[in-house]
Write a protein that holds these residues in place. Sequence first.
Motif, short mmCIF file in Angstrom:
data_model
loop_
_atom_site.label_atom_id
_atom_site.label_comp_id
_atom_site.label_asym_id
_atom_site.label_seq_id
_atom_site.Cartn_x
_atom_site.Cartn_y
_atom_site.Cartn_z
N MET A 197 -19.74 -18.02 25.52
CA MET A 197 -20.76 -17.99 24.47
C MET A 197 -20.42 -19.00 23.39
N LYS A 198 -21.46 -19.62 22.83
CA LYS A 198 -21.24 -20.63 21.80
C LYS A 198 -22.32 -20.51 20.73
N ILE A 199 -22.10 -21.16 19.60
CA ILE A 199 -23.06 -21.14 18.50
C ILE A 199 -24.39 -21.72 18.99
N GLY A 200 -25.48 -21.01 18.66
CA GLY A 200 -26.81 -21.44 19.07
C GLY A 200 -27.35 -20.71 20.28
N ASP A 201 -26.48 -19.99 21.03
CA ASP A 201 -26.95 -19.24 22.19
C ASP A 201 -27.84 -18.08 21.75
N LYS A 202 -28.92 -17.85 22.50
CA LYS A 202 -29.76 -16.68 22.31
C LYS A 202 -29.15 -15.52 23.08
N VAL A 203 -28.94 -14.38 22.41
CA VAL A 203 -28.27 -13.25 23.05
C VAL A 203 -29.02 -11.95 22.78
N ARG A 204 -28.72 -10.95 23.61
CA ARG A 204 -29.30 -9.61 23.47
C ARG A 204 -28.18 -8.59 23.52
N MET A 205 -28.32 -7.51 22.70
CA MET A 205 -27.37 -6.41 22.71
C MET A 205 -27.49 -5.63 24.02
N LEU A 206 -26.35 -5.28 24.62
CA LEU A 206 -26.39 -4.47 25.84
C LEU A 206 -26.76 -3.03 25.54
N HIS A 207 -26.42 -2.54 24.34
CA HIS A 207 -26.67 -1.14 24.00
C HIS A 207 -27.63 -1.02 22.82
N ASN B 290 -31.70 -2.83 21.04
CA ASN B 290 -32.89 -3.66 21.25
C ASN B 290 -32.80 -5.00 20.53
N GLU B 291 -31.71 -5.24 19.79
CA GLU B 291 -31.64 -6.44 18.97
C GLU B 291 -31.45 -7.69 19.82
N GLU B 292 -32.12 -8.75 19.40
CA GLU B 292 -31.92 -10.08 19.96
C GLU B 292 -31.70 -11.03 18.80
N GLY B 293 -30.99 -12.10 19.05
CA GLY B 293 -30.77 -13.06 17.98
C GLY B 293 -30.04 -14.29 18.47
N THR B 294 -29.60 -15.09 17.49
CA THR B 294 -28.92 -16.35 17.77
C THR B 294 -27.51 -16.31 17.21
N ILE B 295 -26.53 -16.74 18.00
CA ILE B 295 -25.14 -16.76 17.55
C ILE B 295 -24.97 -17.83 16.47
N ARG B 296 -24.45 -17.41 15.29
CA ARG B 296 -24.23 -18.34 14.18
C ARG B 296 -22.75 -18.59 13.91
N LYS B 297 -21.86 -17.70 14.40
CA LYS B 297 -20.43 -17.87 14.16
C LYS B 297 -19.66 -17.23 15.30
N VAL B 298 -18.62 -17.89 15.76
CA VAL B 298 -17.77 -17.36 16.82
C VAL B 298 -16.34 -17.31 16.30
N SER B 299 -15.70 -16.14 16.42
CA SER B 299 -14.32 -15.99 15.98
C SER B 299 -13.59 -15.12 17.01
N GLY B 300 -12.94 -15.77 17.96
CA GLY B 300 -12.24 -15.04 19.01
C GLY B 300 -13.21 -14.24 19.87
N SER B 301 -12.97 -12.94 19.91
CA SER B 301 -13.85 -12.06 20.71
C SER B 301 -15.03 -11.53 19.91
N ARG B 302 -15.14 -11.93 18.63
CA ARG B 302 -16.22 -11.47 17.77
C ARG B 302 -17.18 -12.62 17.45
N VAL B 303 -18.43 -12.27 17.24
CA VAL B 303 -19.44 -13.25 16.85
C VAL B 303 -20.32 -12.66 15.75
N GLU B 304 -21.03 -13.52 15.05
CA GLU B 304 -22.07 -13.09 14.11
C GLU B 304 -23.39 -13.57 14.64
N ILE B 305 -24.39 -12.65 14.65
CA ILE B 305 -25.71 -12.94 15.21
C ILE B 305 -26.75 -12.89 14.10
N GLU B 306 -27.60 -13.89 14.04
CA GLU B 306 -28.74 -13.88 13.13
C GLU B 306 -29.93 -13.28 13.86
#
Length: 312
Positions: A1-11, A13-29
């Motif tokens: 996964m990288k910044i800009g990827d469109k992602v969906r929560m497995l558990h 309904n949220e969808e969004g775009t990755i804005r920050k990647v830090s190890g195994s954690r990310v921030e999604i807008e």
Amino acid sequence: MKIGDKVRMLHGNEEGTIRKVSGSRVEIEIEDGFLIPAMKNELVVIHSSEKTFFEESTKTVPENNEESNQDSDQAPLIAMIPQNDQEMILHLVNPSLGSFLVHVEAEKEGLVKTLFANQLPKKQWAQLDRFKLKDLSSWPILNVLILPIHESFENKGPIISSTLKFKAKVFSKSTVEIPLLKQKGYLFEIFREEKELDIHSLNAELNEWNPTATQQVKPPSSRVDLHIEELVEKPDELSNSEMLRIQLETFEQNLNQAISSGLDEITFVHGIGNGVLRKEIHKRLSEIKNIKYFKDTQKDRWGYGATLVRIS
């Protein structure tokens, strides 16, 4: 996964775009513009062809072509929804059965800002911008260009070019339910003649909607705990975005009540956590003129997990 990827929560309904990647954690807008934290193993990347595949696989041909003719004269709408007694949110809504290419730009003092330039599918909506009600006289002009998308050979739809000026008599006299959003607000049909608004009617209705303008307001507690466990009975059943929404609504409600009741200061306990709630609170406080100052406070008790707001 990288910044800009469109992602969906497995558990969720949220969808969004990755804005920050830090190890195994990310921030999604997410759609509302909020940043929420998540673990990589809780997400799945949305492939660009996924939406097209599922839409094509579930599309059916209506009998006698009735659905394709329904709402054929509709076009996207502009909607203004009150967020509170100080702010309104601008939305673009497409309640029709057709898709459109839409370009919306705000124009002010000869300068322009693009608010939306994309395809707006059928039965979809998009949030465009926020405006302060106290600045109504200086709201920008909206320039809107709409082109219908024809997926097969059919009668050519009109290209719509319109300008909306939010001046003293632009809004309707009363709120209506906005299609798709299911919220009360002010609705504008882009391709029809603009209605002028009586600003006194708008203010009267907002006063009725916000009781603090017409009656004595009881001041809130000088300390408001925003930990989700204090606000709802079953926080484990909520998604991260739902928790954040409830916490910010509680913050705004108590802040508005504090301002309206003449309270000098109020403290919001938001905890340390990942800092998303604190960051959003500080951002909103910085946009309010009658806030004298705000600062992190009371380290010994909350470990700088609280914000003191001094009201002017």
